[in-house]
Design an enzyme around this catalytic site. Structure first.
Site, short mmCIF file in Angstrom:
data_model
loop_
_atom_site.label_atom_id
_atom_site.label_comp_id
_atom_site.label_asym_id
_atom_site.label_seq_id
_atom_site.Cartn_x
_atom_site.Cartn_y
_atom_site.Cartn_z
N TYR A 108 0.83 -1.21 0.00
CA TYR A 108 0.00 0.00 0.00
C TYR A 108 0.87 1.26 0.00
O TYR A 108 1.99 1.23 0.48
CB TYR A 108 -0.98 0.00 1.18
N HIS A 162 2.21 -7.16 10.70
CA HIS A 162 2.77 -6.64 11.95
C HIS A 162 2.64 -7.71 13.04
O HIS A 162 1.59 -8.36 13.14
CB HIS A 162 2.00 -5.40 12.41
FE LIG Z 1 1.34 -1.72 8.00
#
Ligand SMILES: [Fe+3]
Lengths: 245, 204
Positions: free
Chosen positions: A150, A165
């Protein structure tokens, strides 16, 4: 007879290996990085203890991002993957009972968050978060969809590599760690200012998960292997001696 | 070839990014899952000792509050015992978790912990440390989580004898580690990442 006692404190963080606070190409770090020297001292009880997260905490679908936010009979859209590995300490011992929490963008690169404004579509069946607790040998696994890369506001055309994450809670507050997992072969890894906060190719490689065909489920999901290493605790050996002598 | 020290390297840290809430406090982020966020409540019943609140804001180098931050605290109970699996000195308060996790408010950056005043715990050499809470801060722009400690400004004697506070090279910075009493059972602990009031952060 010898007694192994793990109260020698945690091995200090290797600050020549871990990223610095200030990495100007990642612009937000400039005003969010402490400038004075860190105060170094040995770990104490406060850092050598941690809350206990029991396996009872974890629901059946907590580590399944394909289903844990999906309507009954539906599932998240995107390439189906398994991520698995072990949580180890620096001495190579498995860390059982570690709490892992993970979060990620959907297959289009969009997060489910009120401050997220990327135009990629939300997937109604994808929440983007999961959690698990490591088994007795430190192993874990989760099922998800491969997140998309992104764009993010930093330089005029910065894109994050696909990543998941991870937040990891081991046995001592000193081990507390948040990091990100990248995918083997992603051309964005070399271009990303956040990845570039890492100090060496070896450090980048340590966060790059390999495709693992052995754990792939044929006709269902590919697999990636991602091991995580937490700080190790010194062992103190007492040979035929009472503690304190 | 000589032998190798086959230790592993700690996994490198990467920023928690702007959406740490999704993973660590999804209900706060509006994702209804797990039946609640971990660390949101530090008390599970009637607790021993003095109940306190700690409020604060984390400021960046332009004095702007961090509104996407997550802060975690870890502390012993009022008797100085940790609700940890490796606590061997006694039985900790069963109604106290010792661990809290809070977001900065998305508009104001303010965080709040509803906890108890911690008891004192010993330093490795046996001297007593002043009552304190250990804290850990992650956010977008922070490459590796920042450790600090919250001591209390109404503990003069204990603070003066504390093995760590008494070792700080620049004593003028010690107040950055002291939560200020603002009322009965109420403390304020603002954190500055940079500037003349930069909080002391620890390499532990
Ligand atoms: Fe991220």
């Amino acid at each position: 007879m010898s007694l192994i006692k793990q109260t020698g404190g945690y091995v200090p963080r290797d600050r020549n290996w871990q990223p610095d606070a200030l990495t100007p190409a990642y612009k937000t770090s400039i005003k969010r990085s402490p400038q004075a020297a860190l105060l170094s001292f040995p770990t104490t009880l406060s850092e050598e203890s941690s809350p206990v997260f029991g396996h009872k905490l974890i629901g059946e679908l907590d580590n399944d991002l394909i289903l844990n936010h999906a309507q009954t009979g539906e599932s998240a859209i995107g390439p189906r993957i398994i991520v698995h590995g072990r949580v180890l300490d620096e001495m190579g011992r498995g860390v059982p009972g570690a709490l892992l929490e993970f979060w990620q963008a959907n297959a289009g690169g969009r997060y489910r968050h009120q401050k997220e404004s990327y135009l990629a579509a939300l997937d109604p069946n994808f929440g983007g978060c999961g959690r698990t607790i490591t088994a007795g040998d430190g192993s874990y696994e989760l099922r998800t969809i491969q997140p998309g890369p992104y764009p993010w506001p930093n330089g005029m055309n910065d894109w994050r590599p696909a990543h998941i994450h991870f937040s990891i809670f081991g046995h001592g507050f000193a081990q507390r760690l948040i990091t990100q997992m990248y995918f083997e072969g992603d051309p964005h890894i070399k271009l990303c200012p956040i990845v570039d906060a890492l100090k060496s190719q070896k450090a980048v490689d340590a966060l790059t998960a390999l495709l693992d065909m052995h754990r792939t489920v044929p006709m269902d999901s590919r697999a990636f292997k991602f091991d995580i290493v937490l700080r190790g605790q010194r062992q103190t050996y007492f040979e035929n001696r009472k503690e304190g002598l | 070839m000589i032998q190798k020290l086959d230790y592993l390297q700690e996994s490198p840290s990467q920023t928690a990014g702007p959406y740490v809430h999704i993973g660590c406090m999804p209900n706060f982020a509006g994702i209804d899952i797990y039946g609640g966020d971990l660390g949101a409540q530090m008390k599970t019943g009637a607790v021993q000792g003095q109940e306190i609140t700690i409020n604060g804001v984390i400021y960046d180098g332009t004095n702007t509050p961090l509104r996407d931050v997550m802060i975690e605290i870890w502390q012993p109970d009022a008797a100085g015992l940790f609700p940890s699996a490796n606590e061997t000195r006694g039985t900790p308060d069963p109604n106290f978790t010792g661990w809290g996790r809070a977001p900065g408010n998305m508009e104001t950056g303010e965080f709040m912990f509803d906890t108890v005043k911690p008891g004192a715990v010993p330093y490795p050499d046996g001297r007593m440390q002043a009552p304190h809470i250990t804290a850990w801060i992650v956010a977008r722009g922070i490459n590796i989580g920042l450790h600090t400690r919250i001591y209390f400004d109404d503990e003069d004697q204990a603070n003066a004898a504390d093995p760590i506070l008494s070792r700080i090279e620049f004593p003028s910075r010690i107040p950055t580690l002291l939560a200020k009493k603002t009322g009965e059972g109420a403390y304020r602990f603002d954190i500055y990442l940079q500037g003349p009031n930069e909080t002391i952060f620890f390499d532990i």
